[in-house]
Design an enzyme around this catalytic site. Structure first.
Site, short mmCIF file in Angstrom:
data_model
loop_
_atom_site.label_atom_id
_atom_site.label_comp_id
_atom_site.label_asym_id
_atom_site.label_seq_id
_atom_site.Cartn_x
_atom_site.Cartn_y
_atom_site.Cartn_z
N LYS A 99 0.84 -1.19 0.00
CA LYS A 99 0.00 0.00 0.00
C LYS A 99 0.88 1.25 0.00
O LYS A 99 1.88 1.31 0.74
CB LYS A 99 -0.91 -0.03 1.23
CG LYS A 99 -1.96 1.07 1.30
CD LYS A 99 -2.85 0.85 2.52
CE LYS A 99 -3.94 1.90 2.65
NZ LYS A 99 -4.82 1.64 3.81
N SER A 151 -9.47 1.44 3.01
CA SER A 151 -8.69 2.23 2.09
C SER A 151 -7.65 1.41 1.33
O SER A 151 -7.07 1.89 0.34
CB SER A 151 -7.99 3.36 2.86
OG SER A 151 -7.10 2.84 3.84
N SER A 157 -9.72 -0.77 7.28
CA SER A 157 -9.16 -0.74 5.92
C SER A 157 -8.44 -2.02 5.53
O SER A 157 -8.17 -2.23 4.34
CB SER A 157 -8.21 0.44 5.79
OG SER A 157 -8.90 1.66 5.94
#
Length: 597
Positions: free
Chosen positions: A75, A149, A173
């Site tokens: 990420k 996310s 997330s």
């Protein structure tokens, strides 16, 4: 070149040693589409070649690399040297000089980060659409959101591009995208993974998380990536006292009032999952969900929003238009809270967390829908805040209450979309959750992510980190009078097996309850293989266990039939002349069951 899409971590680990590893990774990079919004940046061919040569040199020097040549994704709010870190905001981007601690640990074992993945900007959102790099679509139906996310990290695992990826989890997330894409999402106990090198969302709550196709793979990665980091002020040492397995028939809490926001398909899928859990032997117990819901509301309706504001304060002051509009609206709210608000909220958090802890004390875990519903990208554009809040119904409280969580694939909805479940337990129960998840995935037999590949069989359970593996031979066997001494110390039954054929078994005289003695034969003396059970005992509880063992028994080293050595019960030779040799029974259970003994 073989079709590597959808390989598990185990398959990658095995096949990257076949001499075609670099060729395979080059083919992987070449197969990635330029318009794939799951990626923000990717490794160049030259960068791959340099990393591969370095790994080959290390291996030639004799290093044992447990993740040699295994690709993974990261990420883009986690630092990886050689890649810009953007947090999905080009104006914020910077070039880190070194890897985040978790990246360093993984790459030290030979893993190769092949790219940085898209996210809801500054990790603010559970949807996967709040990014200038584009919305990440659901792996099963592009009309629907991927969840966020950690949208890109979930997507590339679900589609089988990499066997695992790193995300983050503050409000869910690392779980919601797993549920929406039929993969595993491990949200570890806060502080198990170092956050050094992570762009913070809420620094006191953030967790780096793992996405994988199987719980086994997530656990393997976690044991490598996790560990105490003295340079991270929020890092914690594992206490070594937590259970490493749930009971065979776990007691699982379920909210007394379940909310699905009118989504009958999600409701039906969760009901099917509950039936599966009961079929596995779980006892489902309704619990008062009110304190969980109250704590969840604090995350966005209280001053913790100000932590997000603190993380982007400089950008808000210098170039607020660089921040995605919905994200900007959320983080600007942080300026409205006072120090007084913060302390009052912290008091509420402590009170609600204590109540939640007391509820969980009577359970082995809590089971909830990973998300109560899913939305299309078009719907999300109409109600970006309200629908995002729905996704966090069963996730937002977890880090505030210092809990561990594991999102798992479950039964699909009738429209073909995934609908996952999440197991939640106290801090440091991560290994217990993943142990049960192996059983769950084996019983579910669902395809891996969106690859269509069948789930592999469950591998032999490796020794749990932070545990001592102990062979028991008599009164501590399952169902025997002293087995509680293992159970009450949260030990995990691993397997039944045999000793090497070099032992003799004796029934000791005058012991209460009756106990056997196991003795290794001298050279030239005839021995047999004796049935034993292997248990993993948390390291910090091992001393307590040994302290309860009376003479003439003790703990020593025991050889198994496959050549392994483990700790196990042994007996002083002085007690054997008065004992009865029962080696011919092959094990204590058969002797006890003999009415003519």
């Amino acid at each position: 070149m073989d079709d590597f899409r959808g390989w598990t971590l185990g398959e990658w680990r095995e096949r990257q040693l076949d001499g075609r590893g670099l060729e395979r990774l080059e083919a992987l990079l070449a197969s990635l589409e330029d318009d794939d919004t799951a990626w923000i940046s990717r490794l160049s061919t030259d960068g791959l070649s340099a990393r591969w040569q370095a790994l080959e040199a290390r291996r030639a020097a004799g290093e044992q690399l447990s993740l040699f040549g295994v690709p993974f994704a990261v990420k883009d709010n986690i630092d990886v040297a050689g890649f810009d870190t953007t947090a999905a905001c080009p104006e914020f981007a910077y070039a880190p000089s070194e890897d985040a601690e978790v990246i360093a640990r993984l790459q030290a074992q030979g893993a190769i980060a092949i790219g940085k993945t898209n996210l809801d900007q500054f990790a603010t959102g559970l949807v996967g659409t709040r990014s200038p790099y584009g919305a990440v679509t659901n792996a099963f139906d592009p009309r629907y959101v991927s969840g966020g996310s950690s949208a890109g990290s979930a997507s590339v695992v679900a589609r089988g591009l990499v066997p695992f990826s790193l995300g983050t989890d503050t409000a869910g997330s690392g779980r919601v995208p797993a549920g929406f894409n039929n993969i595993v999402g491990l949200k570890p106990t806060r502080g198990w993974f170092s956050n050094r090198g992570l762009v913070p969302a809420c620094r006191t709550l953030d967790c780096i998380s793992i996405f994988a196709l199987t719980a086994e793979d997530a656990e393997t990665v976690a044991e490598i990536a996790g560990g105490y980091d003295p340079q991270d002020p929020y890092s914690r040492r594992h206490p070594g006292t937590a259970p490493v397995a749930l009971p065979i028939a776990p007691r699982l809490g379920i909210p007394d009032k379940l909310e699905f926001f009118g989504d009958t398909q999600a409701e039906a899928a969760f009901a099917a999952a509950i039936s599966r859990l009961e079929a596995l032997g779980a006892e489902l117990v309704e619990i008062d969900y009110a304190p969980f819901a109250k704590l969840a509301a604090e995350l966005y309706q209280g001053p913790w929003v100000a932590e997000r504001t603190a993380a982007v304060e400089a950008l808000l002051e210098t170039d607020s238009d660089a921040i995605e509009p919905t994200v900007r609206g959320i983080v600007q709210e942080g300026f409205t809270y006072s120090a007084l608000d913060v302390f009052k909220a912290e008091y509420r958090r402590a009170e609600l967390s204590r109540t939640i802890g007391q509820v969980l004390n009577d359970l082995d875990a809590l089971v909830v829908p990973t998300s109560p519903t899913i939305r299309t990208i078009a719907e999300m554009a109409e109600q970006p805040v309200a629908y995002n809040a729905q996704f966090g119904t069963y996730t937002n409280f977890t880090n505030l209450a210092d809990l561990s969580a594991l999102a798992l694939p479950a039964d699909f909805r009738s429209d073909g979309l995934p609908a996952g479940i999440t197991l939640i337990a106290p801090a440091w129960h991560d290994r217990a959750l993943t142990h049960f998840a192996r059983r769950w995935q084996q019983a579910l037999a669902a395809p891996l992510g969106a690859t269509g590949r069948p789930a592999p069989g469950v591998a032999k359970v490796e020794q749990a980190a932070g545990c001592v593996r102990v062979a028991v031979v008599g009164a501590h066997l399952t169902g025997m009078p002293l087995n509680f001494q293992l159970i009450t110390r949260d030990a995990r039954l691993v397997e039944q097996t045999l000793t090497a054929p070099r032992y003799r078994l004796y029934a000791l005289a005058g012991t209460v309850p009756p106990k056997p003695g196991l003795a290794r034969c001298a050279d030239g003396e005839e021995g047999c293989a004796i049935i034993v059970e292997l248990w993993d005992v948390p390291t910090a509880r091992f001393g307590e266990f040994v302290a309860e063992i009376p003479a003439p028994l003790g703990i020593g080293n025991l050889e198994l039939e496959d050549g392994r050595w483990v700790k196990g019960f042994i007996c002083e030779g002085a007690a054997l002349p008065s004992a009865r040799d029962i080696t011919a029974y092959g094990g204590w259970r058969a002797f006890i069951a003999d009415p003519n003994r």
